[in-house]
Enzyme design. Structure first.
Site, PDB file in Angstrom:
ATOM      1  N   GLY A  20       0.818  -1.202   0.000  1.00 53.59           N
ATOM      2  CA  GLY A  20       0.000   0.000   0.000  1.00 53.59           C
ATOM      3  C   GLY A  20       0.857   1.258   0.000  1.00 53.59           C
ATOM      4  NE  ARG A  24       4.905  -1.761   3.637  1.00 52.93           N
ATOM      5  CZ  ARG A  24       3.566  -1.824   3.701  1.00 52.93           C
ATOM      6  NH1 ARG A  24       2.908  -2.704   2.982  1.00 52.93           N
ATOM      7  NH2 ARG A  24       2.898  -1.021   4.491  1.00 52.93           N
ATOM      8  NE  ARG A  43      -3.524  11.039  -9.037  1.00 53.67           N
ATOM      9  CZ  ARG A  43      -4.641  11.588  -8.566  1.00 53.67           C
ATOM     10  NH1 ARG A  43      -4.955  11.480  -7.305  1.00 53.67           N
ATOM     11  NH2 ARG A  43      -5.457  12.224  -9.381  1.00 53.67           N
ATOM     12  NE  ARG A  87      -3.230  -5.570   0.692  1.00 53.48           N
ATOM     13  CZ  ARG A  87      -2.634  -4.572   1.349  1.00 53.48           C
ATOM     14  NH1 ARG A  87      -1.771  -3.790   0.740  1.00 53.48           N
ATOM     15  NH2 ARG A  87      -2.902  -4.358   2.615  1.00 53.48           N
ATOM     16  N   GLY A  89       1.029  -6.414   2.417  1.00 51.67           N
ATOM     17  CA  GLY A  89       0.464  -5.333   3.222  1.00 51.67           C
ATOM     18  C   GLY A  89       0.517  -5.611   4.704  1.00 51.67           C
ATOM     19  CB  SER A 206       1.016  -3.716  11.669  1.00 48.75           C
ATOM     20  OG  SER A 206      -0.312  -3.345  11.372  1.00 48.75           O
ATOM     21  CG  ASP A 207      -2.870  -2.849  14.253  1.00 49.53           C
ATOM     22  OD1 ASP A 207      -2.371  -2.692  13.128  1.00 49.53           O
ATOM     23  OD2 ASP A 207      -4.098  -2.880  14.455  1.00 49.53           O
TER      24      ASP A 207
HETATM   25  O1  LIG Z   1       0.282  -1.580   4.858  1.00 49.93           O
HETATM   26  P1  LIG Z   1      -0.670  -1.415   3.712  1.00 49.93           P
HETATM   27  O2  LIG Z   1      -0.253  -2.227   2.528  1.00 49.93           O
HETATM   28  O3  LIG Z   1      -0.961   0.012   3.342  1.00 49.93           O
HETATM   29  O4  LIG Z   1      -2.064  -2.081   4.201  1.00 49.93           O
HETATM   30  C1  LIG Z   1      -2.827  -1.691   5.321  1.00 49.93           C
HETATM   31  O5  LIG Z   1      -2.434  -0.462   5.905  1.00 49.93           O
HETATM   32  C2  LIG Z   1      -3.333   0.601   5.502  1.00 49.93           C
HETATM   33  C3  LIG Z   1      -4.028   1.142   6.721  1.00 49.93           C
HETATM   34  O6  LIG Z   1      -3.125   1.624   7.648  1.00 49.93           O
HETATM   35  C4  LIG Z   1      -4.306  -0.034   4.522  1.00 49.93           C
HETATM   36  O7  LIG Z   1      -3.849   0.161   3.218  1.00 49.93           O
HETATM   37  C5  LIG Z   1      -4.282  -1.480   4.945  1.00 49.93           C
HETATM   38  O8  LIG Z   1      -4.717  -2.397   3.988  1.00 49.93           O
HETATM   39  O1  LIG Z   2      -6.254  -2.040   7.647  1.00 49.80           O
HETATM   40  C1  LIG Z   2      -5.587  -2.181   8.670  1.00 49.80           C
HETATM   41  C2  LIG Z   2      -4.182  -2.361   8.639  1.00 49.80           C
HETATM   42  C3  LIG Z   2      -3.494  -2.509   9.794  1.00 49.80           C
HETATM   43  N1  LIG Z   2      -4.175  -2.501  10.958  1.00 49.80           N
HETATM   44  C4  LIG Z   2      -5.506  -2.326  11.005  1.00 49.80           C
HETATM   45  O2  LIG Z   2      -6.095  -2.314  12.088  1.00 49.80           O
HETATM   46  N2  LIG Z   2      -6.186  -2.175   9.862  1.00 49.80           N
END
Ligand SMILES: O=P(O)(O)O[C@H]1O[C@H](CO)[C@@H](O)[C@H]1O
Ligand SMILES: O=c1cc[nH]c(=O)[nH]1
Length: 238
Positions: A20, A24, A43, A87, A89, A206-207
Site C-alpha cells: 500500500g 515500502r 502522485r 500484495r 500489506g 502490525s497490531d
Molecule cells: O500496509 P498497507 O499495505 O498500506 O495495508 C494496510 O495499511 C493501511 C491502513 O493503515 C491499509 O492500506 C491497509 O490495507
Molecule cells: O487495515 C488495517 C491495517 C493494519 N491494521 C488495522 O487495524 N487495519
C-alpha cells in the site's frame, strides 16, 4: 502511459509486488532488487523494476483502500500486461489465535465494501487467491521456516470505527474464523479474476485490535522483511 502511471510499455515486469505504501516499494527496491529503474512518480505512487535473483520483478505502491488499489491494478493488468500481482500489506488482527508479527496468506477475502454487491447486483461473489501463487507462497514460507497462517481475511472500507454505536465491529467476522483486517485484497482478487490475471495478498499483522498490542517501528521493519522475502520468493517462481 496510463491515467495514473507514467511507465512506458515494457517497463513493468509481468510479476509485481504491491505494498500500500509507496515508500515500502522504495524500501524493497533499495534493499532487495538489483539494476533498479524507477518507472513511476505520478502522485508519488512510486513504481520500480529491477531483478531479484536474476528474475525481473516490479514493485509499486497502491495507496490505501479499495478505490486506490482498483485503479492501479486495473491499469497494471489492462494497460501494462501484468500477469501476477502479489500484495504485501499490513493488517490488524481481531482473532485471538492471530498475533502481532504473524504472516498471513489470504486464501479468500470477505468485505464490508459494497463494491461487489453493486457489481453482482446484490448476489455474493467470493474473491479468492490464485491457487498457484498461494501454494508457491506457502512453500516459500515453509522453506524459510515461517509458520504462516492461511485463511480468510477481511477487506474493510473503514479504518476508524464508531465504537460508541458499534462497540465490537469485528466480532462477527472473528466468530466466523476470519483472521485479520486490511483494506485492499477483495478488490485485487476480483479484478484479477475479471481480467484473467493471478493475485495473492500476503499480510503481516502490525497490531492487535482486541489487545492493543503493536509492533515498534524497528520491529515492524524486520517483520515486514519476512513477508517481503516470501513475496519475492513467490515472484521468482512465476
Ligand atoms: O500496509 P498497507 O499495505 O498500506 O495495508 C494496510 O495499511 C493501511 C491502513 O493503515 C491499509 O492500506 C491497509 O490495507
Ligand atoms: O487495515 C488495517 C491495517 C493494519 N491494521 C488495522 O487495524 N487495519
Amino acid at each position: 502511459m496510463s491515467a495514473h502511471n507514467e511507465a512506458k510499455m515494457g517497463e513493468i515486469a509481468e510479476t509485481i509486488l504491491l505494498p500500500g505504501d509507496p515508500l515500502r516499494a522504495k524500501y524493497i527496491a533499495d534493499n532487495f532488487l538489483e539494476d533498479v529503474v524507477c518507472y513511476n512518480q505520478v502522485r508519488n505512487m512510486l513504481g520500480f523494476t529491477g531483478t531479484y535473483k536474476g528474475k525481473r520483478i516490479s514493485v509499486q505502491g497502491t495507496g490505501m483502500g479499495v478505490p486506490s488499489i482498483s485503479i492501479y491494478a486495473h491499469e497494471l493488468i489492462n494497460q501494462y500486461g501484468v500477469k501476477n500481482l502479489i500484495r504485501i500489506g499490513t493488517c490488524g488482527s481481531f482473532n485471538k489465535d492471530v498475533h502481532v508479527r504473524d504472516v498471513i496468506l489470504s486464501m479468500t477475502s470477505c468485505t464490508d465494501s459494497a463494491i461487489n454487491k453493486n457489481l453482482f447486483r446484490g448476489m455474493d461473489y467470493a474473491p479468492c487467491a490464485d491457487f498457484g501463487l498461494l501454494s508457491d507462497a506457502h512453500k516459500a514460507a515453509v522453506e524459510k521456516g515461517v509458520n504462516v497462517k492461511v485463511g480468510s481475511t477481511l477487506t474493510s472500507d473503514i479504518f476508524y470505527h464508531d465504537l460508541d454505536n458499534n462497540p465490537e465491529p469485528f466480532k462477527l467476522w472473528a466468530d466466523y474464523g476470519v483472521l485479520a483486517v486490511e483494506m485492499e485484497a477483495t478488490a485485487l482478487y476480483t479484478l484479477a479474476a475479471r481480467f484473467n490475471a493471478k493475485a495473492l495478498a500476503i499480510m503481516t499483522v502490525s497490531d492487535h485490535i482486541l489487545t492493543g498490542e503493536e509492533t515498534s517501528a524497528d520491529e515492524r521493519q524486520t517483520t515486514l522483511n519476512t513477508m517481503i522475502e516470501i513475496g519475492l520468493e513467490t515472484a521468482i517462481r512465476q
